[in-house]
Design an enzyme around this catalytic site. Structure first.
Site, PDB file in Angstrom:
ATOM      1  NE  ARG A  19      35.714  48.949  96.401  1.00  0.00           N
ATOM      2  CZ  ARG A  19      34.659  48.441  95.755  1.00  0.00           C
ATOM      3  NH1 ARG A  19      33.444  48.524  96.262  1.00  0.00           N
ATOM      4  NH2 ARG A  19      34.796  47.873  94.568  1.00  0.00           N
ATOM      5  N   GLY A  20      35.521  51.618  93.881  1.00  0.00           N
ATOM      6  CA  GLY A  20      34.970  51.084  92.642  1.00  0.00           C
ATOM      7  C   GLY A  20      35.247  52.130  91.572  1.00  0.00           C
ATOM      8  CB  ALA A  21      36.921  51.861  88.290  1.00  0.00           C
ATOM      9  N   GLY A  22      34.039  53.060  88.649  1.00  0.00           N
ATOM     10  CA  GLY A  22      32.958  53.920  88.158  1.00  0.00           C
ATOM     11  C   GLY A  22      32.507  54.902  89.222  1.00  0.00           C
ATOM     12  NE  ARG A  62      42.117  53.503  95.261  1.00  0.00           N
ATOM     13  CZ  ARG A  62      41.429  52.366  95.177  1.00  0.00           C
ATOM     14  NH1 ARG A  62      40.113  52.387  95.090  1.00  0.00           N
ATOM     15  NH2 ARG A  62      42.060  51.206  95.189  1.00  0.00           N
ATOM     16  CB  CYS A 124      36.988  42.827  93.029  1.00  0.00           C
ATOM     17  SG  CYS A 124      37.238  44.347  93.993  1.00  0.00           S
ATOM     18  CG  ASP A 193      40.245  49.205  88.962  1.00  0.00           C
ATOM     19  OD1 ASP A 193      40.077  47.982  89.140  1.00  0.00           O
ATOM     20  OD2 ASP A 193      39.801  50.084  89.728  1.00  0.00           O
ATOM     21  CG  ASN A 203      39.550  44.240  87.726  1.00  0.00           C
ATOM     22  OD1 ASN A 203      38.983  45.299  87.997  1.00  0.00           O
ATOM     23  ND2 ASN A 203      39.034  43.069  88.055  1.00  0.00           N
ATOM     24  CE  LYS A 204      40.639  45.762  94.160  1.00  0.00           C
ATOM     25  NZ  LYS A 204      41.428  46.867  94.732  1.00  0.00           N
ATOM     26  CE  LYS A 229      35.090  51.679  85.214  1.00  0.00           C
ATOM     27  NZ  LYS A 229      34.378  50.425  85.280  1.00  0.00           N
TER      28      LYS A 229
END
Ligand code: RI2
Length: 303
Positions: A19-22, A62, A124, A193, A203-204, A229
């Protein structure tokens, strides 16, 4: 089976083991490379077909973080070039390397906004935001960090532990305590994100509440976002889908609560007017500069 590489990565991204966008962008690029190596004995035509199918499956894991489709599209652009098999592999390496470099540069540029004695709030778990904080600390600045828990998945604990282990003074707070503590905060830095063409931040969940509170209290609110992003399709008016996850992540009800509905959106949208700057690897830009970044760096994508 060679497809297993893709299916495994798809599952891990979907269930947030990765997980985590990057990170999900780099994991997809890596899976495509490994798959390309496995199926390189196929004819070019078959290879291209299978790589496209693999890319589509990974993208569907996702829906919100645009780093995922941007990474897949970056790698698969090699399919349109001479020697598609080699190019896909090379482009996967290029994406991963440039992603890691971007995070490092973001750290350097963002740290210029952090003064000695600052208390930073983050939400986050963002590699890019953490890079800014660690760089400021490495520069010898005396800093403190407040981390929100980040319900329901509690990624804030990962951030708190990472920074604490690095030697930084960390305080963990519940998400709803941000307004209570805002008087102690000098700057807010969160990840991203996705960034839209009109400079909004996806974002979160909870990010937009923090931005609102920061704005009311005149505390600068910055987001750290690599150029991958930025969401190319928002330039032609497409809206970003906000992922809604399993209610069981929020609460597993006992029988007496049966019938009560639970909603679990994973992200929210922060309007550009609450964002002081977007820290990218090509410099700090105002949210109004998002359109320019998309035009400049994603002109090659179909829009
Ligand atoms: P980096 C995370 O999403 C958080 O929303 C975080 O702010 C964002 O990705 C960016 O993270 P999730 O995968 O790319 O935890 O900066 O839902 O690491």
């Amino acid at each position: 089976m060679s497809e297993d590489i893709i299916k495994e990565t798809y599952e891990k991204i979907k269930n947030m083991e990765i997980r985590g966008a990057g990170r999900i962008g780099r994991a997809a690029a890596k899976a495509l490379k490994e798959y390309a190596i496995k199926i390189s004995h196929l004819s070019d035509e078959e290879f291209i077909k299978k790589m496209k199918e693999a890319g589509n499956l990974l993208i569907s894991a996702r829906p919100t973080a645009v780093s995922l489709p941007n990474a897949v599209k970056y790698v698969l652009k090699g399919l349109n070039e001479d020697n598609p098999k080699e190019r896909v592999i090379e482009r996967s390496d290029e994406f991963i390397e440039s992603s890691l470099k971007a995070i490092e540069k973001i750290g350097k540029y963002g740290a210029n906004r952090i003064k000695d004695g600052y208390t930073i709030l983050t939400h986050c778990n963002s590699e890019a935001a953490i890079s800014v904080i660690k760089t400021a600390y490495d520069e010898g600045k005396d800093i403190k960090v407040f981390c929100t828990e980040t319900r329901p998945r509690n990624q804030g604990y990962i951030t708190a532990k990472t920074l604490y282990d690095y030697g930084i003074d960390v305080t963990l707070i519940v998400d709803s305590a941000v307004r209570y503590f805002i008087k102690d905060i000098d700057i807010v830095i969160v990840g991203a994100d996705a960034i839209t063409a009109n400079g909004c931040l996806v974002n979160k969940i909870g990010t937009s509440q923090i931005a609102l509170i920061s704005n009311e209290s005149r505390v600068p609110f910055l987001t750290a976002a690599e150029t991958y992003k930025f969401h190319p399709k928002t330039i032609v008016g497409e809206l970003i889908e906000i992922e809604e996850r399993d209610p069981k992540e929020v609460v597993v009800f006992e029988d007496k609560y049966k019938g009560i509905k639970v909603r679990n959106p994973a992200f929210d949208v922060t309007p550009s007017k609450y964002i002081d700057a977007i820290i990218t690897e090509v410099g700090l830009i105002p949210p109004q500069g998002a359109w320019y970044i998309i035009e400049k760096y994603f002109g090659w994508l179909e829009k």
